[in-house]
Design an enzyme around this catalytic site. Structure first.
Site, short mmCIF file in Angstrom:
data_model
loop_
_atom_site.label_atom_id
_atom_site.label_comp_id
_atom_site.label_asym_id
_atom_site.label_seq_id
_atom_site.Cartn_x
_atom_site.Cartn_y
_atom_site.Cartn_z
N ASN A 31 0.87 -1.17 0.00
CA ASN A 31 0.00 0.00 0.00
C ASN A 31 0.91 1.22 0.00
OD1 ASN A 31 -1.82 2.04 0.53
ND2 ASN A 31 -2.32 1.37 2.62
N TRP A 32 1.07 1.81 -1.17
CA TRP A 32 2.03 2.93 -1.29
C TRP A 32 1.51 4.22 -0.67
CZ3 TRP A 32 4.26 2.51 -7.03
CH2 TRP A 32 4.89 1.26 -7.16
N LYS A 33 0.23 4.26 -0.36
CA LYS A 33 -0.41 5.45 0.22
C LYS A 33 -0.13 6.69 -0.66
CE LYS A 33 -0.20 3.30 4.70
NZ LYS A 33 -0.19 3.43 6.14
N HIS A 119 -9.62 1.55 4.61
CA HIS A 119 -8.37 1.69 5.36
C HIS A 119 -8.60 2.65 6.54
CE1 HIS A 119 -4.29 2.73 6.45
NE2 HIS A 119 -3.91 1.62 5.84
N GLU A 121 -6.97 5.00 7.63
CA GLU A 121 -6.68 6.40 7.32
C GLU A 121 -7.86 7.05 6.60
OE1 GLU A 121 -2.91 5.56 5.49
OE2 GLU A 121 -2.08 5.14 7.47
N GLU A 189 -5.62 -4.53 10.56
CA GLU A 189 -4.55 -3.56 10.81
C GLU A 189 -4.85 -2.77 12.08
OE1 GLU A 189 -2.47 -2.46 6.83
OE2 GLU A 189 -4.26 -1.24 7.01
N GLY A 195 2.51 2.35 10.76
CA GLY A 195 3.56 3.37 10.62
C GLY A 195 4.26 3.74 11.91
N SER A 235 3.22 -2.04 10.46
CA SER A 235 4.66 -2.14 10.75
C SER A 235 5.28 -3.50 10.40
CB SER A 235 4.95 -1.76 12.20
OG SER A 235 4.61 -0.41 12.42
N GLY A 256 2.75 -1.03 4.30
CA GLY A 256 2.83 0.39 3.95
C GLY A 256 4.27 0.81 3.73
N GLY A 257 4.89 1.38 4.74
CA GLY A 257 6.25 1.92 4.64
C GLY A 257 7.25 1.00 3.96
#
Ligand code: PGA
Length: 274
Positions: A31-33, A119, A121, A189, A195, A235, A256-257
């Protein structure tokens, strides 16, 4: 005699469980966000494509979900590699007066096969409700997209011991009854793990995933629930991937990251064991 029967029965049970996990192909999803400009995205996609090709045949399924403006370019950069393309959200309508939104048809049109929905976010930044997420999920399915429906508790909810309750409510409200193991993946999640570098213990993750599967079983039936993939996200990195991905009810990761670096994303995949 009795003892050996129980040992055998337990062993059989383990094998059945193992068999179920084997039947669910692990999904390694990035997930590159809201990260990366055109060149960054294309370079990253090319790097992922080359590495996935060099892995040869695996039991893994790969997916990357870049931001909307670069979907087409990333699709091109992935050419020839077994890496699916996904988006990070969609509207529930196919077209019309919805300024700033993107329809599921537009996503399939540029080569997406997946969309991430609900998600945390988006639930937080855009006030997305379970009801809205369910509507989007139905629309995505009707227009040929597979969905990754995200759920997870906040830190306060965890501290109050409400994790399973919160996840249950989110599943019941945001996973529609048309969901099946082919068109839907669940991503658990914990919001506080996203993150932050903090993660639940593997025991906690397995417990929540097993509870999620139980709720799915009640809602969609045992057969669908046993086949549906439940990803862990929050994470995930190469050094903890094995710990989470080897758990009985964990069928992949939403990353993600660590999906923004080829070596980390592939490092996680290389630690994926069944
Ligand atoms: P993270 O994000 O891997 O950076 O924690 C996961 C996600 O939000 O999907």
């Amino acid at each position: 005699m009795l003892k050996s029967f129980f040992i055998r029965a337990n062993k059989d049970e383990t094998n059945i469980k193992k068999g179920k996990k084997m039947a669910r192909k692990l999904l390694i999803a990035g997930n590159w966000k809201m990260n990366g400009l055109l060149k960054d995205g294309v370079d990253l996609a090319k790097g992922v494509a080359a590495e996935v090709k060099s892995l040869g045949k695996t039991d893994l399924e790969f997916l990357v979900c870049p931001p909307f403006p670069i979907l087409t370019f990333v699709k091109k950069a992935l050419r020839g590699a077994k890496v699916a393309l996904g988006a990070q959200d969609c509207h529930f309508d196919v077209k019309g007066a919805h300024t700033g939104d993107v329809s599921p048809v537009m996503l399939t049109d540029v080569g997406c096969t997946y969309v991430i929905l609900g998600h945390s976010e988006r639930r937080a930044d855009h006030d997305e409700s379970n009801e809205l997420i369910s509507k989007k999920t139905i629309a995505a399915h009707q227009n040929g997209l597979k969905t990754i429906v995200c759920i997870g508790e906040t830190e306060a909810e965890r501290d109050e011991g409400k994790t399973i309750d919160v996840c249950t409510k989110q599943i019941l409200g945001s996973v529609p009854s048309c969901a099946d193991a082919k068109n839907t993946v669940i991503a658990y999640e914990p919001v506080w793990a996203i993150g932050t570098g903090k993660t639940p213990t593997s025991k906690d993750v397995q417990e929540v995933h097993a509870a999620i599967r139980k709720v799915l079983s009640k809602k969609l039936g045992k057969s669908i629930a046993n086949k549906m993939r439940i990803l862990y996200g929050g994470s995930v990195k190469p050094s903890n991937a094995k710990e989470f991905l080897s758990l009985e009810d964990v069928d992949g990761a939403l990353i993600g990251g660590a999906s923004l670096k080829v070596e980390d994303f592939l490092g996680i995949a290389k630690n994926a064991v069944k």
